[in-house]
Scaffold this motif. Structure first.
Motif, short mmCIF file in Angstrom:
data_model
loop_
_atom_site.label_atom_id
_atom_site.label_comp_id
_atom_site.label_asym_id
_atom_site.label_seq_id
_atom_site.Cartn_x
_atom_site.Cartn_y
_atom_site.Cartn_z
N TYR A 84 7.10 2.50 -5.81
CA TYR A 84 5.85 2.50 -5.03
C TYR A 84 5.17 1.15 -5.15
CZ TYR A 84 6.53 7.56 -5.29
OH TYR A 84 7.05 8.82 -5.23
N PRO A 85 4.39 0.75 -4.15
CA PRO A 85 3.72 -0.54 -4.19
C PRO A 85 2.47 -0.52 -5.06
CG PRO A 85 3.10 0.61 -2.19
CD PRO A 85 4.14 1.46 -2.87
N THR A 86 2.01 -1.71 -5.43
CA THR A 86 0.71 -1.86 -6.08
C THR A 86 -0.24 -2.50 -5.08
OG1 THR A 86 1.41 -3.99 -7.01
CG2 THR A 86 1.67 -2.04 -8.41
N TYR A 87 -1.55 -2.32 -5.31
CA TYR A 87 -2.57 -2.83 -4.41
C TYR A 87 -3.52 -3.74 -5.20
CZ TYR A 87 -1.06 1.07 -1.40
OH TYR A 87 -0.33 1.94 -0.63
N SER A 88 -3.85 -4.88 -4.64
CA SER A 88 -4.72 -5.83 -5.33
C SER A 88 -5.85 -6.31 -4.42
CB SER A 88 -3.92 -7.05 -5.82
OG SER A 88 -2.93 -6.67 -6.75
N GLY A 89 -7.08 -6.30 -4.96
CA GLY A 89 -8.23 -6.88 -4.27
C GLY A 89 -8.86 -6.05 -3.18
N PHE A 90 -8.51 -4.77 -3.07
CA PHE A 90 -9.06 -3.94 -2.01
C PHE A 90 -10.31 -3.18 -2.47
CE2 PHE A 90 -4.62 -4.43 -0.83
CZ PHE A 90 -4.69 -4.65 0.54
N SER A 91 -11.29 -3.10 -1.60
CA SER A 91 -12.45 -2.25 -1.85
C SER A 91 -12.00 -0.79 -1.69
CB SER A 91 -13.57 -2.55 -0.86
OG SER A 91 -13.15 -2.26 0.47
N ALA A 92 -12.85 0.14 -2.07
CA ALA A 92 -12.49 1.56 -1.98
C ALA A 92 -12.14 1.96 -0.55
CB ALA A 92 -13.62 2.42 -2.51
N SER A 93 -12.94 1.51 0.40
CA SER A 93 -12.68 1.87 1.81
C SER A 93 -11.42 1.21 2.34
CB SER A 93 -13.88 1.48 2.68
OG SER A 93 -14.13 0.09 2.60
N ARG A 94 -11.20 -0.05 1.94
CA ARG A 94 -10.00 -0.76 2.38
C ARG A 94 -8.75 -0.16 1.71
NH1 ARG A 94 -10.47 -6.13 4.58
NH2 ARG A 94 -12.08 -5.97 6.18
N LEU A 95 -8.89 0.26 0.47
CA LEU A 95 -7.77 0.87 -0.25
C LEU A 95 -7.36 2.17 0.44
CD1 LEU A 95 -5.84 0.90 -2.70
CD2 LEU A 95 -7.61 2.14 -3.95
N LYS A 96 -8.34 2.95 0.84
CA LYS A 96 -8.07 4.20 1.55
C LYS A 96 -7.31 3.93 2.83
CE LYS A 96 -10.46 8.08 3.78
NZ LYS A 96 -11.77 8.73 4.02
#
Length: 232
Positions: free
Chosen positions: A136-148
């Motif tokens: 699975y990928p990892t996510y970096s630098g996203f706000s909660a709304s952008r992460l969603k």
């Protein structure tokens, strides 16, 4: 008003009494205790992890499990929030089957020195892990709304693209606040726009196959590729 009387024959009464005695003897003996536990439906969770969360062991009785199955299920889901639902079944009056349905994992976010699982709609499971599990990928630098939004986009990507994604980066610029970067497992990098990446990224496998060297595939405005600088 006439009332019907239910008559039980002598033999029928004996059968009922014997059945009750056998039932009492069964639940009062070691035979009523759980012998084997089989966990079905687990994907990212471990079978033993689920068993430990239920607190069911070889000292538990099947009767107690089924009498309190709703409470056990609720407490297990609280301990393991990635579980969508859990149910219990039995066979041979000795063996217990635990059926689990998990929320799909959409990746991991690195924070506070650990990794946390992301499930549907960008929800973060508050269970710290030393490293990500699965592909699975990892996510970096996203706000909660952008992460969603980004995790939901990932969920809808073709499977041959999803398995190749290593990490999503939020990389906005003054000209494009929706700009993102993606590291791929095959060594290439992608530049894209969150608003169009869902439709454009499906062309990645074909574009990558035509590249003679590892490099960048730019999908932000058009769709073109170029090798990394300094690579021969």
């Amino acid at each position: 008003m006439l009332r019907k009387r239910i008559r039980i024959s002598k033999n029928g009464l004996i059968i009922i009494i014997v059945f009750v005695i056998v039932l009492i003897a069964y639940f009062g003996s070691s035979l009523s205790k759980v012998r084997n536990i089989n966990v079905k439906g687990v994907n990212d969770l471990g079978a033993q992890q689920v068993i430990n969360a239920t607190k069911i062991d070889d000292n538990s009785t099947l009767l107690n499990v089924f009498l309190h199955h709703k409470t056990i299920a609720k407490e297990t889901e609280q301990k393991l929030p990635s579980i969508k639902s859990i149910s219990f079944g039995t066979h041979n009056l000795r063996d217990l089957t635990i059926k689990v349905s998990e929320h799909p994992t959409l990746g991991f976010i690195n924070k506070n020195g650990g990794y946390y699982r992301i499930i549907n709609n960008g929800k973060i499971i508050n269970q710290k892990m030393s490293s990500p599990i699965g592909n699975y990928p990892t996510y970096s630098g996203f706000s909660a709304s952008r992460l969603k939004k980004m995790s939901n986009i990932y969920a809808e990507l073709p499977s041959n693209v999803k398995t190749n994604v290593s990490e999503f980066y939020n990389a906005p610029t003054k000209l494009n606040p929706y700009r993102i970067k993606i590291d791929m497992n095959d060594g290439n990098k992608v530049i894209a726009d969150m608003r169009t990446v869902r439709t454009k990224l499906k062309y990645y496998p074909g574009m990558a196959a035509q590249m003679k060297k590892k490099g960048v595939i730019d999908l932000e405005i058009g769709a073109y590729s170029y090798p990394f600088k300094g690579k021969k």
